[in-house]
Design a protein around this motif. Structure first.
Motif, mmCIF file in Angstrom:
data_model
loop_
_atom_site.group_PDB
_atom_site.id
_atom_site.type_symbol
_atom_site.label_atom_id
_atom_site.label_comp_id
_atom_site.label_asym_id
_atom_site.label_seq_id
_atom_site.Cartn_x
_atom_site.Cartn_y
_atom_site.Cartn_z
ATOM 1 N N ILE A 1 21.490 -5.462 -13.131
ATOM 2 C CA ILE A 1 20.555 -4.952 -12.123
ATOM 3 C C ILE A 1 20.166 -3.511 -12.432
ATOM 4 N N SER A 2 21.126 -2.683 -12.831
ATOM 5 C CA SER A 2 20.840 -1.279 -13.137
ATOM 6 C C SER A 2 19.871 -1.170 -14.302
ATOM 7 N N SER A 3 20.098 -1.988 -15.328
ATOM 8 C CA SER A 3 19.198 -1.957 -16.480
ATOM 9 C C SER A 3 17.785 -2.355 -16.084
ATOM 10 N N GLU A 4 17.685 -3.431 -15.312
ATOM 11 C CA GLU A 4 16.349 -3.873 -14.873
ATOM 12 C C GLU A 4 15.700 -2.844 -13.963
ATOM 13 N N ARG A 5 16.507 -2.228 -13.075
ATOM 14 C CA ARG A 5 15.939 -1.232 -12.171
ATOM 15 C C ARG A 5 15.466 -0.003 -12.939
ATOM 16 N N ASN A 6 16.252 0.440 -13.937
ATOM 17 C CA ASN A 6 15.838 1.598 -14.730
ATOM 18 C C ASN A 6 14.558 1.299 -15.498
ATOM 19 N N THR A 7 14.495 0.075 -16.043
ATOM 20 C CA THR A 7 13.270 -0.300 -16.756
ATOM 21 C C THR A 7 12.067 -0.313 -15.814
ATOM 22 N N LEU A 8 12.268 -0.896 -14.636
ATOM 23 C CA LEU A 8 11.182 -0.948 -13.657
ATOM 24 C C LEU A 8 10.788 0.456 -13.202
ATOM 25 N N ALA A 9 11.789 1.323 -12.976
ATOM 26 C CA ALA A 9 11.484 2.700 -12.555
ATOM 27 C C ALA A 9 10.706 3.438 -13.627
ATOM 28 N N THR A 10 11.068 3.233 -14.894
ATOM 29 C CA THR A 10 10.345 3.880 -15.987
ATOM 30 C C THR A 10 8.910 3.380 -16.060
ATOM 31 N N VAL A 11 8.744 2.072 -15.909
ATOM 32 C CA VAL A 11 7.387 1.504 -15.943
ATOM 33 C C VAL A 11 6.542 2.051 -14.800
ATOM 34 N N LEU A 12 7.126 2.061 -13.595
ATOM 35 C CA LEU A 12 6.378 2.552 -12.436
ATOM 36 C C LEU A 12 6.030 4.025 -12.582
ATOM 37 N N ALA A 13 6.982 4.804 -13.131
ATOM 38 C CA ALA A 13 6.747 6.249 -13.245
ATOM 39 C C ALA A 13 5.673 6.574 -14.272
ATOM 40 N N THR A 14 5.564 5.761 -15.321
ATOM 41 C CA THR A 14 4.602 6.050 -16.391
ATOM 42 C C THR A 14 3.266 5.344 -16.209
ATOM 43 N N MET A 15 3.164 4.488 -15.210
ATOM 44 C CA MET A 15 1.900 3.788 -14.981
ATOM 45 C C MET A 15 0.827 4.742 -14.489
ATOM 46 N N ALA A 16 -0.362 4.553 -15.004
ATOM 47 C CA ALA A 16 -1.490 5.347 -14.508
ATOM 48 C C ALA A 16 -2.015 4.803 -13.190
ATOM 49 N N ASP A 17 -1.762 3.521 -12.948
ATOM 50 C CA ASP A 17 -2.187 2.909 -11.688
ATOM 51 C C ASP A 17 -1.131 3.132 -10.617
ATOM 52 N N GLY A 18 -1.561 3.243 -9.369
ATOM 53 C CA GLY A 18 -0.645 3.447 -8.261
ATOM 54 C C GLY A 18 -0.063 2.127 -7.761
ATOM 55 N N ILE A 19 1.218 2.168 -7.386
ATOM 56 C CA ILE A 19 1.902 0.989 -6.868
ATOM 57 C C ILE A 19 2.456 1.327 -5.491
ATOM 58 N N LEU A 20 2.133 0.487 -4.498
ATOM 59 C CA LEU A 20 2.694 0.615 -3.151
ATOM 60 C C LEU A 20 3.361 -0.721 -2.789
ATOM 61 N N ILE A 21 4.583 -0.633 -2.296
ATOM 62 C CA ILE A 21 5.261 -1.809 -1.774
ATOM 63 C C ILE A 21 5.487 -1.578 -0.284
ATOM 64 N N VAL A 22 4.952 -2.458 0.554
ATOM 65 C CA VAL A 22 5.065 -2.318 2.003
ATOM 66 C C VAL A 22 5.828 -3.514 2.561
ATOM 67 N N ASP A 23 6.537 -3.270 3.666
ATOM 68 C CA ASP A 23 7.249 -4.369 4.304
ATOM 69 C C ASP A 23 6.309 -5.111 5.257
ATOM 70 N N HIS A 24 6.843 -6.127 5.952
ATOM 71 C CA HIS A 24 5.978 -6.945 6.806
ATOM 72 C C HIS A 24 5.469 -6.189 8.023
ATOM 73 N N GLN A 25 6.085 -5.025 8.330
ATOM 74 C CA GLN A 25 5.608 -4.208 9.443
ATOM 75 C C GLN A 25 4.580 -3.171 9.002
ATOM 76 N N GLY A 26 4.254 -3.146 7.704
ATOM 77 C CA GLY A 26 3.243 -2.217 7.222
ATOM 78 C C GLY A 26 3.794 -0.863 6.828
ATOM 79 N N ARG A 27 5.106 -0.712 6.664
ATOM 80 C CA ARG A 27 5.716 0.548 6.242
ATOM 81 C C ARG A 27 5.834 0.573 4.725
ATOM 82 N N VAL A 28 5.541 1.737 4.131
ATOM 83 C CA VAL A 28 5.651 1.890 2.679
ATOM 84 C C VAL A 28 7.127 1.971 2.310
#
Length: 606
Positions: free
Chosen positions: A263-290
């Motif tokens: 899980i840590s390896s996958e999370r670090n990879t995902l964090a690196t991808v998200l941090a270096t992406m030029a596009d913005g990523i938002l994840i919101v819950d079912h109540q509309g909170r970021v």
């Protein structure tokens, strides 16, 4: 085996079946049972003693309050004050003491009461506490009050002036408050008993654990694993419950360590991808909170100094069109997309919202900044339109001239020569447009060969000024230079920079009225050499100033005569190819200053 032996064995199995098999359980249960009996008996005794002590203390306190009331009322009765004053005193004393105060004369007539009108109250001479106070000096009783309607504790004392009996002061305390206080005592003792029982049980567990040592090791290792030391293992080799628990725990720790690493390896990879992406990523819950947002999303939505996490998506997006797309995605649990212009800079954003697993799991929103793409498309359209415009006029003129010649003007030598001369002019204009377009294309694409070398700036400026000095004299302008004595060399293509200066000075001459002044100067700032051309001409409006370096752009009519509108665009890209930049400052009607920078030879070498 005889019958007695079988009977004893059966009884042993039965007794063993109903007894705890764990030593820790047997010790804890025996010790806890003993403490429950002791603490329960002690609690009952303390409740009885505590309630008796409380009632005695309460009676003394209420009697003391009654005596204080008697002292306070005595002057009023001695001076034969009006009953209204005595009643007011009773109400004041009741308010200050928090109990009901009643003042009664020696015949039983109520003179004042802190809670009721004495005129509506019956004679109190036959009240038990009043009779006892008149007879023995103090009286007490508990009953339901006929006046207020609830059980009350009454304490009365006589009011004397020397040997003369003036009346009775009575204090009443609702038994509900007394019962509540008694209940608090019971609760306090019960809580104390409960705490004692808990402590006793904990003590029993400690004693049991001291006997069952392997459990301590298991607990210790479990705590280390919980703190993150996943390589810890239990060293328990017994075959009882603790041993089996230790082996199962080791197996669980092995699997947990492997899972967390994955899980840590996958999370670090995902964090690196998200941090270096030029596009913005938002994840919101079912109540509309970021729930999560990467740095690109913070920057795109104007939250550069803070984070969007924890906000509602409406607050984060701050645009009703983008918010509507995400709202539809959450409500319909289907992918949605849309575009909108947001912010004061009118950035063009595209949002793609995708539901996560289901309607109650939230959604992922992808934000793409299409501003540059849209601007590039606009530039391309403008470029095509401008080129078409620049070419259409001379081509139309050439077509008109050729058609005129074909219709008979060719037979008239003078007219034909005039038309041919005009055709040469139009062809020269077309050639200039094509040449400048090719030059601009070569510079933008990096194919233009620049002969960059350290050059003295002074001679380049002088050559450009001397070349246009005669033109400036004919226009009635003062053309001068401002060159410091010591100026570092700049890295430049001498011929191209000289031609650039000639173009800037030519523009200044063209748009400066007679009697004006043009100053060409150079100065050193940091690792740059700045060269400027300042005039006192017609200037450029604030609306046109930001766009003068665009291809084919021409300002108002006072500055649009002649030329293709590509000169300043070529100048901009040429200076940028040198590693510098060019800009303009102008006040309409007062003149303009064009400045460009070149890197110094020293900075280029370093």
């Amino acid at each position: 085996m005889d019958i007695d032996s079988k009977d004893r064995e059966a009884r042993s199995r039965v007794s063993t079946r109903f007894m705890p098999t764990s030593l820790r359980s047997r010790i804890a249960i025996a010790y806890a049972t003993l403490m429950i009996l002791c603490v329960g008996a002690l609690s009952l005794y303390l409740v009885e003693v505590g309630q008796g002590s409380y009632m005695a203390t309460l009676h003394q306190g209420v009697e003391g309050q009654a005596k204080l009331v008697a002292v306070a009322v005595r002057p009023y009765l001695t001076d034969h004050r009006p009953e209204a004053e005595i009643d007011a005193l009773a109400k004041r004393l009741g308010q200050e003491t928090g109990v009901r105060v009643t003042i009664i004369d020696r015949t039983g007539v109520v003179l004042g009461d802190s809670e009721h009108d004495p005129l509506t109250m019956e004679n109190h001479g036959q009240r038990p506490e009043v009779r006892a106070a008149l007879e023995s000096g103090s009286g007490e009783s508990q009953r339901q009050s006929a006046t207020v309607g609830y059980n009350t504790l009454y304490v009365a004392v006589p009011i004397h002036d020397g040997d003369q009996l003036l009346g009775v002061a009575r204090v009443a305390l609702p038994l509900a408050e007394v019962n509540q206080a008694s209940l608090e005592i019971v609760r306090a003792i019960g809580l104390g008993g409960l705490v004692a029982l808990v402590l006793a049980i904990l003590l029993a567990l400690v004693i049991a654990r001291s006997v069952t040592g392997p459990v301590e090791e298991l607990t210790s290792v479990a705590g280390r694993v919980a703190e993150g030391e996943l390589d810890r293992r239990v060293r328990v080799y017994s075959r009882d419950e603790v041993g089996r628990l230790g082996r199962v725990f080791d197996l669980m720790a092995d699997r947990l360590q492997s899972t967390i690493k994955t899980i840590s390896s996958e999370r670090n990879t995902l964090a690196t991808v998200l941090a270096t992406m030029a596009d913005g990523i938002l994840i919101v819950d079912h109540q509309g909170r970021v729930v999560q947002a990467n740095r690109a999303a913070d920057l795109l939505l104007g939250a550069a100094t803070s984070s969007l996490e924890g906000r509602s998506f409406v607050e984060a997006l701050r645009d009703h069109e983008l918010s509507a797309v995400l709202q539809r995605c959450l409500q319909q649990a289907t992918p949605q997309s849309g575009t909108a212009e947001v912010g004061s800079g009118r950035r063009f954003l595209r949002i793609v919202a995708t539901p996560l697993r289901g309607k109650q799991e939230g959604a992922l929103a992808l934000l793409q900044d299409l501003t540059e793409i849209r601007r590039t498309e606009a530039i391309r359209r403008d470029f095509v339109a401008n080129v078409s415009h620049e070419l259409r006029t001379p081509l139309a003129s050439l077509k008109a001239l050729v058609e005129t010649l074909e219709e008979g003007a060719l037979d008239e030598p003078e007219v034909a020569r005039d038309f041919l001369s005009k055709m040469h002019v139009e062809l020269d204009g077309l050639t200039q447009v094509v040449s400048e377009l090719l030059e601009l294309s070569r510079i933008e694409s990096g194919r233009a060969a620049l002969a960059l070398r350290p050059e003295e700036v002074g001679p380049i400026v002088r050559e450009a000024v001397e070349r246009l000095a005669a033109q400036g004299d004919r226009a009635g302008l003062k053309l001068s230079m401002q060159l410091p004595p010591s100026l570092p060399r700049a890295v430049a293509d001498r011929e191209r920079i000289r031609q650039l200066l000639v173009n800037l000075i030519h523009n200044a001459v063209k748009f400066t009225p007679a009697g004006g002044e043009i100053v060409v100067g150079a100065r050193h700032e940091g690792d740059r050499v700045l060269i400027s051309v300042a005039d006192t001409g017609v200037g450029i409006s604030s609306e046109d100033l930001p766009r003068i370096f665009e291809r084919f752009y021409k300002a108002d009519r006072s500055r649009s005569g002649g030329g293709t509108g590509l000169g300043l665009a070529i100048a901009k890209h040429l200076v940028e190819a040198h590693g510098g930049r060019i800009w303009a400052e102008s006040v309409e009607g007062k003149g303009s200053t064009f400045t460009f920078s070149l890197p110094t030879a020293e900075s280029a070498e370093s």
